[in-house]
Design a protein around this motif. Structure first.
Motif: not given
Length: 447
Positions: A426-436
């Motif tokens: 989940l810490q890796k997921v924090l780095k992804e570009d968010p869906k708007v």
């Protein structure tokens, strides 16, 4: 497929009446509900017994604050988590508070600028467009999000309440908000006209700067002008006197709070089909500080949601959280429990909805932010949670509420935790570009 529509006719009304009168308890229930109302008639005494305010993990956080007649719960909750830490580090008195009026001032000014920028971005759209309508419905308001208070603190710091205390308008915000929104809507008319007449960028910038100058003046008159340098004096719990001179709001934050705010992240539980778990989301046109901290949410299942909150409480740190506080709750007793009222039994009507359906069909959304300060673990599983509210000491148990674990599952939508309590994945997921998400998405609601 063509759907047939029909009005209610006399035959149906007769059937409704006959069906009602067949019920043996009809007259008794009618008398009870018409006299006492739905909630009092359906209240369950056993819920109050189960919600006894005793917890296996119970943080000592000092006195409860009071936001009074304002919508600053998100701000109070965030500053409360920080003052809990200050209390532990510096032994400040239990009634010590950080200035909510200070962060309120800067939030209002930044929200005005954020609004102007969104007006300019949408100026080519007609006023009937849904985005423009959304902007004009509420140009600014008291509510906010965790990332928004972080944006303010990262830019402006914090100060003790003794340095910038509450005012009439911070504690009772309706007069200011209605006046300020009038100004912002009028300014929107002018900005849109400038764009429509192809005014130069320099002219638009100059006009917006004048609008912000006027906004600053309105805020200073209403809340007082924020300090830039101050002294901080207090007696600790051992009665020892302390005096710290020539502090700035930024240096005060660094010395007395000292958090790396980038470590604290928003975790949500939004179980709707358009938001798969373990992904990042943001909301269009949601924020306050232009070029500041972006509102970002990591959506997770409820088990993960609860466990990260428990991990932070076990470490001795309180947890900011957002919920729909009006659902199945008793404000005066300070109880939030899905078994508190039995409306289904009263009306013999199934009123249950899934959490996802409540979000999709506008039955629920986040309306209030508070602080988790304890949890009762039985066989290492949570049964109830201790909640620090910001409605003063006259509600609940000296201002503290009790929330059942079932209520958390159904009506809690957000917690803020240090990212170190998340799994490595989940810490890796924090780095992804968010869906708007769209501006009106329920995950964009403000506490």
């Amino acid at each position: 497929m063509t759907l047939l529509t029909k009005a209610i006719d006399a035959t149906q009304l007769a059937k409704f009446k006959k069906s009602l009168e067949k019920r043996q308890d009809y007259a008794v229930i009618e008398r009870a509900v018409t006299k006492n109302g739905i909630l009092a008639t359906t209240a369950d005494y056993h819920s109050e017994v189960k919600m006894n305010p005793v917890f296996s993990i119970d943080l000592d956080t000092g006195d409860v604050a009071n936001q009074k007649q304002s919508g600053r719960c998100w701000m109070f909750a965030a500053l409360n988590t920080m003052r809990h830490d200050i209390k532990n580090k510096f032994n400040v008195p239990k009634d010590f508070e950080l200035s909510q009026n200070y962060t309120y001032f800067w939030d209002k000014l930044e929200k005005a600028n954020y609004f102007y920028e969104n007006v300019l971005k949408t100026a080519s759209l007609p006023t009937s467009d849904r985005k423009v309508s959304w902007l004009m419905t509420t140009p600014q308001q008291d509510g906010g999000q965790w990332d928004m208070i972080v944006a303010i603190i990262q830019k402006y710091g914090v100060v003790p309440q003794s340095v910038m205390p509450e005012t009439y308008n911070s504690s009772k915000s309706n007069e200011f908000n209605s006046t300020f929104n009038l100004k912002l809507r009028k300014d929107a008319v002018k900005l849109r006209k400038l764009v429509a007449t192809e005014a130069s960028a320099a002219q638009i910038d100059e006009t917006k700067a004048q609008m912000l100058d006027e906004s600053y003046r309105m805020l200073a008159y209403s809340f007082g002008e924020p300090p830039t340098k101050f002294d901080f004096a207090y007696r600790d719990t051992d009665k020892k006197y302390h005096l710290d001179r020539n502090l700035t709001p930024q240096s005060f934050f660094e010395k007395y709070v000292g958090w790396n705010l980038d470590d604290y992240v928003s975790i949500i539980n939004g179980p709707t089909a358009d938001k798969p778990y373990n992904h990042m989301y943001t909301v269009e046109m949601l924020g306050n500080v232009v070029d500041g901290r972006q509102v970002r949410h990591l959506n997770v299942n409820m088990e993960t949601f609860r466990q990260v909150a428990i991990a932070q409480l076990k470490a001795g740190e309180s947890v900011w959280f957002g919920c729909d506080v009006g659902q199945e709750s008793d404000r005066q007793k300070g109880i939030m429990d899905t078994a508190l009222y039995h409306k289904n039994d009263l009306f013999d009507v199934d009123l249950t909805m899934s959490k996802a359906d409540r979000l999709d069909y506008s039955e629920s959304l986040m309306t209030h932010a508070m602080v988790l300060t304890g949890v009762d673990l039985v066989d290492n599983k949570p049964t109830k949670w201790k909640v620090e509210n910001s409605w003063g000491k006259k509600v609940g148990t000296n201002g503290f509420f009790v929330m059942s674990n079932d209520w958390m599952n159904e009506f809690c939508y957000q917690v803020v935790v240090n990212k170190k309590y998340l799994s490595a994945d989940l810490q890796k997921v924090l780095k992804e570009d968010p869906k708007v998400l769209a501006p009106w998405d329920p995950m964009g609601s403000l506490a």
